[in-house]
Design a protein around this motif. Structure first.
Motif, mmCIF file in Angstrom:
data_model
loop_
_atom_site.group_PDB
_atom_site.id
_atom_site.type_symbol
_atom_site.label_atom_id
_atom_site.label_comp_id
_atom_site.label_asym_id
_atom_site.label_seq_id
_atom_site.Cartn_x
_atom_site.Cartn_y
_atom_site.Cartn_z
ATOM 1 N N PHE A 172 -15.186 32.016 27.382
ATOM 2 C CA PHE A 172 -14.280 30.844 27.271
ATOM 3 C C PHE A 172 -14.500 29.903 26.925
ATOM 4 N N CYS A 173 -12.596 29.621 25.788
ATOM 5 C CA CYS A 173 -12.263 28.749 24.740
ATOM 6 C C CYS A 173 -11.037 28.111 24.977
ATOM 7 N N TRP A 174 -10.786 26.610 24.496
ATOM 8 C CA TRP A 174 -9.667 25.980 24.515
ATOM 9 C C TRP A 174 -9.027 26.961 22.962
ATOM 10 N N ILE A 175 -7.174 27.650 23.292
ATOM 11 C CA ILE A 175 -6.655 26.783 22.158
ATOM 12 C C ILE A 175 -5.808 26.195 21.703
ATOM 13 N N THR A 176 -6.015 25.547 20.687
ATOM 14 C CA THR A 176 -5.400 23.820 20.195
ATOM 15 C C THR A 176 -3.857 24.103 19.110
ATOM 16 N N ASP A 177 -3.381 22.507 19.325
ATOM 17 C CA ASP A 177 -2.194 22.453 18.580
ATOM 18 C C ASP A 177 -1.242 23.520 19.107
ATOM 19 N N GLN A 179 -0.596 20.002 23.034
ATOM 20 C CA GLN A 179 -1.100 21.187 23.837
ATOM 21 C C GLN A 179 -2.026 22.309 23.851
ATOM 22 N N TYR A 180 -2.323 23.157 24.644
ATOM 23 C CA TYR A 180 -3.734 23.335 25.300
ATOM 24 C C TYR A 180 -4.052 24.652 26.051
ATOM 25 N N ASP A 181 -4.609 25.813 25.344
ATOM 26 C CA ASP A 181 -4.913 26.969 27.307
ATOM 27 C C ASP A 181 -6.404 27.466 27.091
ATOM 28 N N ALA A 182 -6.401 27.009 28.250
ATOM 29 C CA ALA A 182 -7.471 28.179 28.610
ATOM 30 C C ALA A 182 -7.867 29.469 28.799
ATOM 31 N N VAL A 183 -8.387 30.098 27.511
ATOM 32 C CA VAL A 183 -8.519 30.948 27.838
ATOM 33 C C VAL A 183 -10.265 32.131 27.755
ATOM 34 N N ASN A 192 -11.947 35.501 28.535
ATOM 35 C CA ASN A 192 -11.653 36.813 28.296
ATOM 36 C C ASN A 192 -11.140 37.243 28.094
ATOM 37 N N GLY A 193 -10.464 37.524 27.310
ATOM 38 C CA GLY A 193 -8.456 36.969 27.238
ATOM 39 C C GLY A 193 -7.093 37.047 27.709
ATOM 40 N N VAL A 194 -8.167 36.598 28.654
ATOM 41 C CA VAL A 194 -7.180 36.437 29.586
ATOM 42 C C VAL A 194 -6.565 34.960 30.014
ATOM 43 N N GLU A 195 -5.280 34.194 29.739
ATOM 44 C CA GLU A 195 -4.791 32.511 30.043
ATOM 45 C C GLU A 195 -5.477 32.176 31.474
ATOM 46 N N LEU A 196 -6.015 31.515 31.406
ATOM 47 C CA LEU A 196 -6.360 31.197 32.748
ATOM 48 C C LEU A 196 -5.632 29.444 32.588
ATOM 49 N N SER A 197 -5.056 28.821 32.050
ATOM 50 C CA SER A 197 -4.980 27.343 32.504
ATOM 51 C C SER A 197 -3.606 27.122 30.830
ATOM 52 N N SER A 198 -2.975 26.426 31.199
ATOM 53 C CA SER A 198 -1.936 26.176 30.244
ATOM 54 C C SER A 198 -1.663 24.278 30.386
ATOM 55 N N GLY A 199 -1.894 23.934 28.897
ATOM 56 C CA GLY A 199 -1.847 22.714 29.555
ATOM 57 C C GLY A 199 -1.269 21.461 27.783
ATOM 58 N N ALA A 200 -1.280 20.188 28.563
ATOM 59 C CA ALA A 200 -0.642 18.857 27.099
ATOM 60 C C ALA A 200 -1.059 17.707 26.983
ATOM 61 N N ILE A 201 -1.214 17.067 26.680
ATOM 62 C CA ILE A 201 -1.079 15.482 26.616
ATOM 63 C C ILE A 201 0.889 15.253 26.581
#
Length: 593
Positions: free
Chosen positions: A430-435, A477-481, A483-492
């Protein structure tokens, strides 16, 4: 005794020996052994072997039963002979000696077999989805899905989230995809929209004073199908938190995701939390995608300046005159690969619109390959230092314009990992893609557009919107990823009306547009709105990963096909003129030419 059954087909075992029971289910398999006829009876829970002797007075009523007919059988439970015990079945030590049978529903000849895992065309499977769901793997996926949703709901409630349902019939809003519209009978010429997400309503719940909201939310988007995206509708774990920073959202979501994946996965490794945070610009540079598969150990390196000073004219020309960039990917232990291995990679690259895939190898202390001769000894030494190249390894090069080089490099990174077997399938990373950038430039329309979510708070707030180049503004804004699959989008979220007006004006919306399209949320913000944020992990995608399925339709009970059609229910379908008139609609079909 119960009308249909006293036990289910996964329940009886050796402790039932000598007892009379009644089972009900589908005729899963039949095996004729001369004097004995065996029937595997299946229900939702499992399978029990039933047997009847040819001398039985009811044998002739059992023998003609077709596969998938529904029956109820009674009889005595007997221990199987030791040499016929099936250790793979929970009921494998026993069988039911049939003394009576009732045919509850006879089955026609099946369009495809449901007692095997053989492959069948998807259109046949979806047209008869009720049969497809009887197959063990698909049935198991739907059970898994139910258990995952129950676990998510429990974990959210334990974390203090309140489950609240939001409307299905709502207003259309520009959220990045096309809406499904619903005509209003009582308001001629006006339409509801099915929600792309409960975005505005969950923000309104924060304004209303609720602190932690969630729901298992249905979302509707008129968009094309992909392997990890179902057209039409999908479900997400929608959540929002009041008085929340980005880290507060991460801290709430990470234990839930980690817990669910730990509960339902047989993988040996699942990322501990806190998950890695990777800024958007960095992930494009290192991985060539904003959905990186971190199981792939390969990383992308910028080698533009090294080649700018080289004698390799093909690269120098693209760098100097076309604004091109050079990316490199270092791979260990490929020095012994045959020439055909590299030729096939180059052929693949050209098939993917990559002009070529140059490389340099370091074998026995010597640099080899089609590009090595264009670099000086000092430049080759610098290459080794920049990439970490060691003996037996190699570096592959991608050269392209800046707007596409990251994407092409990402494709090469993925292809190399696949060809070399570098991806560890026994992990969930898992990871978060941010900014994420707040805006992007649309080359087709030549306009600035929102790049992610129009309701996000820009980093720097109103000052950034007023003073910075819009294409350089980052958003919370951020995405939870995984294994290469975007699981979630989100934001403040943007909770300030003046910031919202300015943010939308940069994307081409007038103040009147904003007032018209978002009047409900905008009016609410004028009466005191707390800072808030959230995200929405996709349930279908979570189940797809946990079920180890490559296609999301395998974990949805009744999915649409790739053309967004329900072949079983014949939807979408034409509507008769009476209904159209009632809805004040007229159908104007596109020209066949």
């Amino acid at each position: 005794m119960h009308r249909y059954r006293t036990c289910n087909c996964n329940e009886i075992n050796k402790h039932f020996d000598g007892k009379t029971v009644k089972l009900a289910g589908w005729v899963h398999r039949k095996r004729d052994h001369g004097n004995l006829l065996f029937i595997d009876l299946r229900d939702h829970y499992g399978v029990t072997q039933c047997v009847i002797d040819v001398s039985s007075p009811i044998f002739k009523s059992v023998e003609p039963l077709r596969l998938e007919s529904v029956i109820s059988v009674s009889g005595e439970v007997c221990l199987r002979p030791k040499d016929t015990v099936n250790s793979k079945m929970s009921t494998g030590e026993v069988e039911l000696a049939i003394s009576s049978v009732e045919l509850l529903s006879s089955a026609d000849i099946l369009p495809f077999s449901v007692n095997t895992e053989s492959e069948y065309p998807e259109d046949i499977r979806l047209k008869h989805r009720f049969l497809d769901l009887r197959r063990e793997s698909v049935h198991r996926n739907i059970v898994l899905r139910s258990r995952i949703i129950a676990s998510l709901r429990r974990r959210m409630q334990e974390s203090g989230f309140l489950e609240i349902q939001t409307p299905i019939l709502t207003a259309s809003s520009p959220e990045g995809a096309r809406d499904y519209l619903v005509p209003s009978r009582v308001h001629p010429g006006k339409f509801y929209a099915l929600p792309q997400a409960p975005q505005m309503f969950k923000q309104l719940l924060m304004v209303a004073g609720f602190d932690r909201y969630f729901q298992i939310a249905p979302c509707f988007r008129d968009e094309d199908s992909r392997a990890e995206r179902s057209p039409g509708e999908f479900y997400q774990l929608d959540l929002e938190i009041a008085f929340a920073t980005q880290e507060d959202v991460f801290a709430a979501v990470e234990p839930v995701l980690h817990g669910v994946f730990t509960e339902f996965s047989n993988k040996s490794y699942i990322s501990p939390y806190p998950f890695k945070r990777i800024p958007y610009d960095e992930t494009l540079m290192r991985y060539g995608t904003d959905k990186p598969d971190l199981r792939n150990p390969l990383e992308i390196i910028d080698l533009t300046e090294l080649f700018r000073q080289s004698n390799f004219e093909a690269f120098v020309r693209i760098i100097s005159h076309e604004g091109g960039l050079i990316r490199g990917i270092k791979v260990d232990n490929i020095g012994d690969k045959s020439r055909s291995f590299f030729d096939k990679l180059n052929e693949w690259a050209q098939s993917e619109s990559i002009p070529g895939l140059g490389y340099i190898l370091l074998k026995n202390g010597e640099f080899k390959g089609p590009i090595a001769k264009f670099l000086s000894a000092d430049q080759l030494k610098t290459l080794s230092s920049l990439t970490g190249l060691t003996n037996g390894g190699g570096v592959f090069f991608i050269c392209a314009k800046s707007k596409i080089v990251w994407k092409l490099a990402g494709m090469v990174r993925t292809k190399l990992a696949q060809e070399l077997g570098l991806v560890d399938a026994d992990r969930f990373e898992f990871c978060w893609i941010t900014d994420f950038p707040m805006y992007e430039f649309n080359e087709d329309t030549k306009k600035i557009e929102f790049s992610h979510n129009p309701f996000s708070m820009p980093q720097g707030g109103l000052e950034a919107l007023n003073e910075q180049d819009p294409l350089k503004i980052k958003a919370y804004q951020y995405d939870a990823v995984c294994n290469g699959v975007e699981l979630s989008s989100g934001a403040i979220r943007n909770h300030l009306p003046e910031v919202m007006f300015k943010a939308f004006s940069i994307a081409g919306y007038s103040k009147e547009d904003v007032e018209k399209n978002f009047c409900g949320m905008l009016n609410a913000f004028r009466y005191g709105a707390p800072p808030h944020g959230g995200c929405a992990p996709g349930i279908d995608r979570m189940v797809m990963l946990l079920a180890n399925e490559p296609n999301i339709r395998e974990v949805i009970a009744f999915p649409l096909n790739q053309q967004a059609q329900d072949l079983m229910m014949n939807a979408p379908a034409e509507v008769d003129q009476y209904r159209l008139k009632e809805l004040h609609l007229k159908v104007v079909l596109p020209s066949k030419s």
